[in-house]
Write an enzyme that holds these catalytic residues in place. Sequence first.
Site, mmCIF file in Angstrom:
data_model
loop_
_atom_site.group_PDB
_atom_site.id
_atom_site.type_symbol
_atom_site.label_atom_id
_atom_site.label_comp_id
_atom_site.label_asym_id
_atom_site.label_seq_id
_atom_site.Cartn_x
_atom_site.Cartn_y
_atom_site.Cartn_z
ATOM 1 N N ASP A 219 0.840 -1.199 0.000
ATOM 2 C CA ASP A 219 0.000 0.000 0.000
ATOM 3 C C ASP A 219 0.875 1.248 0.000
ATOM 4 O O ASP A 219 1.664 1.463 0.925
ATOM 5 C CB ASP A 219 -0.903 0.002 1.241
ATOM 6 C CG ASP A 219 -1.871 1.174 1.228
ATOM 7 O OD1 ASP A 219 -2.869 1.116 0.494
ATOM 8 O OD2 ASP A 219 -1.610 2.161 1.950
ATOM 9 N N HIS B 58 -7.014 9.868 -1.816
ATOM 10 C CA HIS B 58 -6.403 9.790 -0.488
ATOM 11 C C HIS B 58 -7.283 10.420 0.596
ATOM 12 O O HIS B 58 -7.474 9.839 1.670
ATOM 13 C CB HIS B 58 -5.029 10.474 -0.531
ATOM 14 C CG HIS B 58 -4.089 10.009 0.530
ATOM 15 N ND1 HIS B 58 -2.725 9.966 0.349
ATOM 16 C CD2 HIS B 58 -4.294 9.561 1.789
ATOM 17 C CE1 HIS B 58 -2.145 9.518 1.447
ATOM 18 N NE2 HIS B 58 -3.077 9.268 2.338
ATOM 19 N N TYR C 3 3.361 10.015 0.308
ATOM 20 C CA TYR C 3 4.342 9.442 1.235
ATOM 21 C C TYR C 3 5.770 9.797 0.831
ATOM 22 O O TYR C 3 6.688 9.702 1.640
ATOM 23 C CB TYR C 3 4.208 7.912 1.319
ATOM 24 C CG TYR C 3 2.883 7.407 1.829
ATOM 25 C CD1 TYR C 3 1.941 8.255 2.421
ATOM 26 C CD2 TYR C 3 2.547 6.060 1.712
ATOM 27 C CE1 TYR C 3 0.721 7.780 2.871
ATOM 28 C CE2 TYR C 3 1.332 5.572 2.175
ATOM 29 C CZ TYR C 3 0.408 6.439 2.738
ATOM 30 O OH TYR C 3 -0.792 5.948 3.188
ATOM 31 N N LYS D 59 -2.352 6.310 -4.138
ATOM 32 C CA LYS D 59 -3.422 7.258 -3.823
ATOM 33 C C LYS D 59 -3.176 8.624 -4.466
ATOM 34 O O LYS D 59 -2.037 9.109 -4.509
ATOM 35 C CB LYS D 59 -3.542 7.431 -2.301
ATOM 36 C CG LYS D 59 -3.692 6.110 -1.555
ATOM 37 C CD LYS D 59 -3.718 6.295 -0.053
ATOM 38 C CE LYS D 59 -3.595 4.962 0.653
ATOM 39 N NZ LYS D 59 -2.210 4.452 0.700
#
Length: 312
Positions: free
Chosen positions: A45, A106, A50, A75
């Site tokens: 994931d 997201h 990130y 996302k």
Amino acid sequence: MASHFTTLNNGQTIPAIGLGTWQSKPNEVARAVEYALKAGYRHIDCAWAYGNEKEVGEGLRASGVPREEVFITSKLWGTYHKRVEDCLDQTLANLGTTYLDLYLVHWPIAMNPNGNHPVMPMRPNGNRDIDESWDITYTWKGMEAMVKKGKVKAIGASNFSQTVLERILPTAEIIPAVNQLEIHLYNPQLKLLDYLKSKNIVPQAYSPLGSTNSPLLTDETATEIAKKHGLKSTSDVLLGYLLAKDIIVLPKSVTPSRIESNMTGALEAYSVLTPEDIKILEGVAASGKQKRFIMPPWGIDLGFDNWPTPTK
């Protein structure tokens, strides 16, 4: 080791235990992904926000596991709601793949793409710089277009309340395959889970063990149940209980032993927890332990229970 699988509403199968990569440092995440895949994980994931997808891709290649055997999720970030394909293309390039198995929105919040920061534009009062004129249904149309182009196999939501889902569902050509949420022992979101089930949307749990130094790991009820069944740790119960409720779990770790035990322990707990255990665990939050750990100051009402009133 074979993972437990769930079937999505488009017929795709998805491993019910995935490796979360949020807050995994770039220099750590490549090794974590490589180790997880060698240990039997087949679900990773990720997210554009990130900032570590290039290293995730390195870990994927270093593992030697063929791309088509790995379920990869990413996302769409809030500053790209008007440019879905642009965000997706960056993710694909960073991961080194031509498609995603699952692409999520997201947060259901469009942020100013021309604000004072590319990831987290802020207003003077400390809230996120949100484009309140943007309609989330337009974002969803952009997501649907990525399925039609073949760049993603499935699309879904993340951090969507029932209120937000009800905004997109009337005009959606593709029903979200999943809704990824903060779900754990202290934030079970039982009402929302019932709603998702009624719409054939699979729930996914991020932070299923809580946050750093989480009180969940020392919860007396979960610990007692772990001891009763001879399980190695409380975390086994925290993960296995969610699997038993047909919730996909995404525990994050960069430690090899923990990566492995998160999978083996979750599967062992899943196999031994009784319906009575599940009922007891479902009641823990309501006994005075309800707690969310992830509550960014968006400055608007997302429609969730147990969320602080936003300050404008």
